[in-house]
Design a protein around this motif. Structure first.
Motif, mmCIF file in Angstrom:
data_model
loop_
_atom_site.group_PDB
_atom_site.id
_atom_site.type_symbol
_atom_site.label_atom_id
_atom_site.label_comp_id
_atom_site.label_asym_id
_atom_site.label_seq_id
_atom_site.Cartn_x
_atom_site.Cartn_y
_atom_site.Cartn_z
ATOM 1 N N SER A 194 0.827 -1.208 0.000
ATOM 2 C CA SER A 194 0.000 0.000 0.000
ATOM 3 C C SER A 194 0.863 1.259 0.000
ATOM 4 O O SER A 194 0.584 2.224 -0.730
ATOM 5 C CB SER A 194 -0.941 0.002 1.202
ATOM 6 N N ARG A 229 -1.531 -8.152 -5.483
ATOM 7 C CA ARG A 229 -1.592 -7.145 -6.540
ATOM 8 C C ARG A 229 -2.430 -5.968 -6.059
ATOM 9 O O ARG A 229 -3.523 -6.149 -5.521
ATOM 10 C CB ARG A 229 -2.212 -7.739 -7.800
ATOM 11 N N LEU A 230 -1.894 -4.773 -6.234
ATOM 12 C CA LEU A 230 -2.640 -3.546 -5.966
ATOM 13 C C LEU A 230 -2.630 -2.706 -7.232
ATOM 14 O O LEU A 230 -1.588 -2.534 -7.870
ATOM 15 C CB LEU A 230 -2.009 -2.751 -4.819
ATOM 16 N N THR A 231 -3.780 -2.188 -7.597
ATOM 17 C CA THR A 231 -3.872 -1.354 -8.780
ATOM 18 C C THR A 231 -4.905 -0.268 -8.546
ATOM 19 O O THR A 231 -5.742 -0.376 -7.647
ATOM 20 C CB THR A 231 -4.241 -2.201 -10.013
ATOM 21 N N THR A 256 4.714 0.379 -14.727
ATOM 22 C CA THR A 256 4.268 1.706 -15.127
ATOM 23 C C THR A 256 4.384 1.854 -16.636
ATOM 24 O O THR A 256 4.898 0.971 -17.326
ATOM 25 C CB THR A 256 5.100 2.792 -14.418
ATOM 26 N N TYR A 272 2.335 1.682 -3.408
ATOM 27 C CA TYR A 272 1.323 2.197 -4.334
ATOM 28 C C TYR A 272 1.094 3.693 -4.113
ATOM 29 O O TYR A 272 0.990 4.468 -5.070
ATOM 30 C CB TYR A 272 0.008 1.431 -4.185
ATOM 31 N N GLU A 273 1.005 4.094 -2.859
ATOM 32 C CA GLU A 273 0.795 5.515 -2.560
ATOM 33 C C GLU A 273 1.948 6.375 -3.064
ATOM 34 O O GLU A 273 1.758 7.512 -3.498
ATOM 35 C CB GLU A 273 0.616 5.704 -1.056
ATOM 36 N N GLU A 333 1.188 3.398 -9.125
ATOM 37 C CA GLU A 333 1.269 2.389 -10.176
ATOM 38 C C GLU A 333 0.926 0.998 -9.643
ATOM 39 O O GLU A 333 0.797 0.789 -8.447
ATOM 40 C CB GLU A 333 2.685 2.370 -10.781
ATOM 41 N N ASN A 334 0.758 0.057 -10.589
ATOM 42 C CA ASN A 334 0.513 -1.331 -10.201
ATOM 43 C C ASN A 334 1.635 -1.838 -9.307
ATOM 44 O O ASN A 334 2.815 -1.632 -9.612
ATOM 45 C CB ASN A 334 0.460 -2.225 -11.448
ATOM 46 N N VAL A 335 1.270 -2.505 -8.235
ATOM 47 C CA VAL A 335 2.236 -3.127 -7.336
ATOM 48 C C VAL A 335 1.998 -4.632 -7.347
ATOM 49 O O VAL A 335 0.867 -5.088 -7.163
ATOM 50 C CB VAL A 335 2.115 -2.576 -5.899
ATOM 51 N N VAL A 385 6.828 -2.837 -9.279
ATOM 52 C CA VAL A 385 5.806 -1.962 -9.840
ATOM 53 C C VAL A 385 5.878 -2.039 -11.357
ATOM 54 O O VAL A 385 6.920 -2.356 -11.936
ATOM 55 C CB VAL A 385 5.983 -0.495 -9.380
ATOM 56 N N SER A 400 -3.875 3.325 -13.077
ATOM 57 C CA SER A 400 -2.745 2.426 -13.327
ATOM 58 C C SER A 400 -2.845 1.831 -14.726
ATOM 59 O O SER A 400 -3.939 1.575 -15.244
ATOM 60 C CB SER A 400 -2.720 1.294 -12.304
#
Length: 266
Positions: free
Chosen positions: A104, A134-136, A238, A107-108, A112-114, A236, A140
């Motif tokens: 998190s 996955r964080l998006t 991008t 991402y902050e 971008e996608n993590v 990440v 992203s």
């Protein structure tokens, strides 16, 4: 249902099955993919080669146990019980839960996608990067990765970071197989892949440029060795336009180091 129901060899007139019940059950489950998450019994029969009577018996048992569920159109889908059991894996309970706050923050910092991935390697010749987190966000860039999905090691940032953690003998075995070209920019020559691995080791992070998806750049770093967990990397993805790989490299290496310390102290 009794244990014998799982161990039976089929009814009269049914062709013998060389596989055990567990192997046949896994053959059925292996048919489900991201492209085909719901399948009919006839489709499963074609894919598995199981007789209709054997397939019907196993499907009925899998429904009773929650391993499969019914889907519209007389089709089947992976059941909730499998998801429930999967959440008890160390990859979920220990790795992903510990990693989420670190993902998190990354991402902050990037927007971008993590991605969080582990090495799935029954043998170097068949090794892949398995995505376990996955964080998006809305802005992203689209990627091919998904939770529970697999991608090649040599064309992804997390994959190259995982390769950088392996021994030279392991890498020799990995590079002995032909490497598939995902895009025109994919690096598939063994010597070139070795050079990428060496650069990743020297910098502390790996990069790819349009090697898996056109227009994308990925930057990833190894988390390090953690007892009880497979090799892990975080990264990440991008857009290539304006991508500052040096800045992203610093962020992912810091995040990887912090996550590694958190996992080892958990």
């Amino acid at each position: 249902m009794t244990a014998g129901a799982w161990e039976g060899s089929g009814g009269a007139g049914e062709e013998p099955e060389a596989d055990g019940m567990l192997a046949r059950t896994m053959r059925i489950l292996a048919c489900f993919t991201a492209d085909d998450p719901e399948l009919s019994a006839s489709h499963l029969g074609r894919l598995t080669g199981l007789s209709s009577s054997t397939l019907h018996r196993i499907l009925t048992q899998m429904l009773e146990l929650g391993l499969l569920s019914r889907a519209p159109g007389r089709r089947y889908a992976v059941g909730v019980r499998l998801w429930e059991l999967g959440e008890l894996s160390p990859l979920a309970l220990r790795l992903r839960e510990t990693a989420l706050p670190h993902m998190s923050r990354l991402y902050e910092a990037t927007g971008e996608n993590v991605h969080l991935a582990v090495l799935d390697a029954p043998a170097p010749e068949r090794a892949t990067a398995l995505y376990v987190g996955r964080l998006t966000g809305r802005t992203s860039i689209p990627t091919l990765s998904r939770m529970g999905g697999r991608q090649p090691l040599h064309t992804t940032g997390v994959g190259k970071a995982l390769l950088a953690m392996q021994s030279e003998d392991w890498i020799d075995r990995f590079l002995a197989r032909p490497l598939e070209r995902e895009t025109l920019h994919s690096i598939t020559e063994p010597d070139a892949v070795r050079a990428e691995i060496e650069r990743a080791r020297a910098r502390g992070y790996a990069t790819t440029r349009e090697e898996m998806t056109l227009g994308n750049v990925s930057v990833a770093a190894p988390v390090g060795t953690v007892a009880g967990l497979p090799p892990t990397a975080i990264g990440v993805v991008t857009h290539i336009d304006g991508a500052d790989t040096r800045r992203l490299g610093a962020l992912v290496t810091q995040t990887a180091a912090e996550l590694g310390r958190a996992l080892r102290s958990a």
